[in-house]
Scaffold this motif. Structure first.
Motif, PDB file in Angstrom:
ATOM      1  N   ALA A 271     -59.956  23.211  57.459  1.00  0.00           N
ATOM      2  CA  ALA A 271     -59.816  24.047  56.265  1.00  0.00           C
ATOM      3  C   ALA A 271     -58.850  25.199  56.528  1.00  0.00           C
ATOM      4  O   ALA A 271     -58.056  25.561  55.660  1.00  0.00           O
ATOM      5  CB  ALA A 271     -61.175  24.573  55.821  1.00  0.00           C
ATOM      6  N   ALA A 272     -58.904  25.775  57.727  1.00  0.00           N
ATOM      7  CA  ALA A 272     -57.993  26.870  58.073  1.00  0.00           C
ATOM      8  C   ALA A 272     -56.549  26.372  58.088  1.00  0.00           C
ATOM      9  O   ALA A 272     -55.653  27.040  57.550  1.00  0.00           O
ATOM     10  CB  ALA A 272     -58.370  27.467  59.424  1.00  0.00           C
ATOM     11  N   ARG A 273     -56.315  25.219  58.690  1.00  0.00           N
ATOM     12  CA  ARG A 273     -54.949  24.672  58.719  1.00  0.00           C
ATOM     13  C   ARG A 273     -54.454  24.348  57.312  1.00  0.00           C
ATOM     14  O   ARG A 273     -53.283  24.578  56.994  1.00  0.00           O
ATOM     15  CB  ARG A 273     -54.887  23.466  59.644  1.00  0.00           C
ATOM     16  N   ASP A 274     -55.329  23.833  56.465  1.00  0.00           N
ATOM     17  CA  ASP A 274     -54.947  23.574  55.069  1.00  0.00           C
ATOM     18  C   ASP A 274     -54.564  24.874  54.354  1.00  0.00           C
ATOM     19  O   ASP A 274     -53.604  24.907  53.586  1.00  0.00           O
ATOM     20  CB  ASP A 274     -56.079  22.891  54.309  1.00  0.00           C
ATOM     21  N   THR A 275     -55.327  25.931  54.612  1.00  0.00           N
ATOM     22  CA  THR A 275     -55.033  27.222  53.989  1.00  0.00           C
ATOM     23  C   THR A 275     -53.715  27.775  54.507  1.00  0.00           C
ATOM     24  O   THR A 275     -52.904  28.298  53.728  1.00  0.00           O
ATOM     25  CB  THR A 275     -56.181  28.211  54.231  1.00  0.00           C
ATOM     26  N   LEU A 276     -53.465  27.666  55.806  1.00  0.00           N
ATOM     27  CA  LEU A 276     -52.198  28.128  56.364  1.00  0.00           C
ATOM     28  C   LEU A 276     -51.022  27.350  55.758  1.00  0.00           C
ATOM     29  O   LEU A 276     -49.967  27.926  55.472  1.00  0.00           O
ATOM     30  CB  LEU A 276     -52.204  28.017  57.884  1.00  0.00           C
ATOM     31  N   ALA A 277     -51.211  26.050  55.538  1.00  0.00           N
ATOM     32  CA  ALA A 277     -50.164  25.246  54.895  1.00  0.00           C
ATOM     33  C   ALA A 277     -49.938  25.711  53.461  1.00  0.00           C
ATOM     34  O   ALA A 277     -48.788  25.753  52.987  1.00  0.00           O
ATOM     35  CB  ALA A 277     -50.540  23.770  54.934  1.00  0.00           C
ATOM     36  N   ALA A 278     -51.003  26.085  52.764  1.00  0.00           N
ATOM     37  CA  ALA A 278     -50.863  26.577  51.385  1.00  0.00           C
ATOM     38  C   ALA A 278     -50.125  27.913  51.358  1.00  0.00           C
ATOM     39  O   ALA A 278     -49.289  28.156  50.479  1.00  0.00           O
ATOM     40  CB  ALA A 278     -52.238  26.701  50.726  1.00  0.00           C
ATOM     41  N   VAL A 279     -50.407  28.772  52.323  1.00  0.00           N
ATOM     42  CA  VAL A 279     -49.708  30.054  52.428  1.00  0.00           C
ATOM     43  C   VAL A 279     -48.221  29.810  52.672  1.00  0.00           C
ATOM     44  O   VAL A 279     -47.359  30.435  52.050  1.00  0.00           O
ATOM     45  CB  VAL A 279     -50.336  30.913  53.551  1.00  0.00           C
ATOM     46  N   ASP A 280     -47.923  28.895  53.562  1.00  0.00           N
ATOM     47  CA  ASP A 280     -46.539  28.523  53.840  1.00  0.00           C
ATOM     48  C   ASP A 280     -45.858  28.010  52.563  1.00  0.00           C
ATOM     49  O   ASP A 280     -44.728  28.388  52.259  1.00  0.00           O
ATOM     50  CB  ASP A 280     -46.521  27.450  54.933  1.00  0.00           C
ATOM     51  N   ALA A 281     -46.554  27.182  51.824  1.00  0.00           N
ATOM     52  CA  ALA A 281     -45.999  26.628  50.579  1.00  0.00           C
ATOM     53  C   ALA A 281     -45.779  27.712  49.535  1.00  0.00           C
ATOM     54  O   ALA A 281     -44.789  27.668  48.786  1.00  0.00           O
ATOM     55  CB  ALA A 281     -46.920  25.534  50.039  1.00  0.00           C
ATOM     56  N   ASP A 282     -46.678  28.698  49.467  1.00  0.00           N
ATOM     57  CA  ASP A 282     -46.505  29.811  48.525  1.00  0.00           C
ATOM     58  C   ASP A 282     -45.204  30.554  48.799  1.00  0.00           C
ATOM     59  O   ASP A 282     -44.426  30.843  47.883  1.00  0.00           O
ATOM     60  CB  ASP A 282     -47.657  30.825  48.652  1.00  0.00           C
ATOM     61  N   ALA A 283     -44.968  30.878  50.068  1.00  0.00           N
ATOM     62  CA  ALA A 283     -43.765  31.622  50.433  1.00  0.00           C
ATOM     63  C   ALA A 283     -42.513  30.781  50.183  1.00  0.00           C
ATOM     64  O   ALA A 283     -41.517  31.274  49.646  1.00  0.00           O
ATOM     65  CB  ALA A 283     -43.831  32.063  51.894  1.00  0.00           C
ATOM     66  N   TYR A 284     -42.576  29.507  50.541  1.00  0.00           N
ATOM     67  CA  TYR A 284     -41.423  28.625  50.329  1.00  0.00           C
ATOM     68  C   TYR A 284     -41.097  28.522  48.834  1.00  0.00           C
ATOM     69  O   TYR A 284     -39.930  28.607  48.441  1.00  0.00           O
ATOM     70  CB  TYR A 284     -41.707  27.242  50.917  1.00  0.00           C
TER      71      TYR A 284
END
Length: 181
Positions: free
Chosen positions: A113-126
């Motif tokens: 779940a943490a890795r999924d959230t980090l990926a979502a944060v990355d996607a937000d910035a991108y």
């Protein structure tokens, strides 16, 4: 005075950063937050609920940061690079929350779940950078530059002597302009 829920999440972040997920207990979080264990359990019924609360906090902070990227007066790339650099001042405690979630990502129970959230944060910035840059590769390049600076922020590594963020940003702007032309 901070709300009890926020104090609990602040304490959880600190314990994760300082000791890692394996060493964090509900009792330790309650003590660090200066709340009773019952008070902690009122807000977070389990360690999983506490982890989920931290992930929600990071998503909220990421959404606010993505909005700030999109509306920055100097543009998305300039904002992203400046705020990613050591001393750049990412708003709202996002750096601490991000670092705590990184520590949580190593945990086998909460890690997915943490890795999924980090990926979502990355996607937000991108996505916010893509609003400014039409070329997806250039947006990714700008993000990678910011991410490299952010890694220095997270690890406390200073910038190389004699080199500053504004110098880097000026060179990056020239590269992006050449790539867009």
């Amino acid at each position: 005075m901070a709300r009890a829920r926020d104090r609990v999440l602040d304490a959880y972040e600190t314990l994760l950063i300082e000791h890692g997920a394996a060493a964090v207990t509900l009792d330790a979080v309650a003590a660090a937050a200066a709340v009773s264990k019952g008070g902690l359990l009122y807000h977070f019924a389990s360690k999983d609920a506490l982890a989920a609360g931290l992930l929600d906090r990071l998503r909220e902070r990421s959404a606010a940061d993505a909005q700030a990227i999109r509306t920055a007066p100097d543009g998305a790339v300039a904002y992203y690079v400046r705020t990613s650099a050591p001393g750049g001042g990412v708003q709202g405690g996002m750096t601490r929350t991000y670092l705590a979630v990184l520590r949580l990502a190593d945990n086998t129970v909460s890690g997915h779940a943490a890795r999924d959230t980090l990926a979502a944060v990355d996607a937000d910035a991108y996505a916010a950078l893509r609003d400014e840059l039409d070329d997806p590769l250039l947006a990714w390049l700008a993000q990678l530059v910011g991410d490299g600076l952010y890694l220095r922020t997270l690890t406390g590594t200073p910038l190389p002597p004699g080199l500053g963020v504004e110098d880097l940003l000026e060179r990056l702007r020239r590269c992006l302009a050449a790539g867009n032309g």
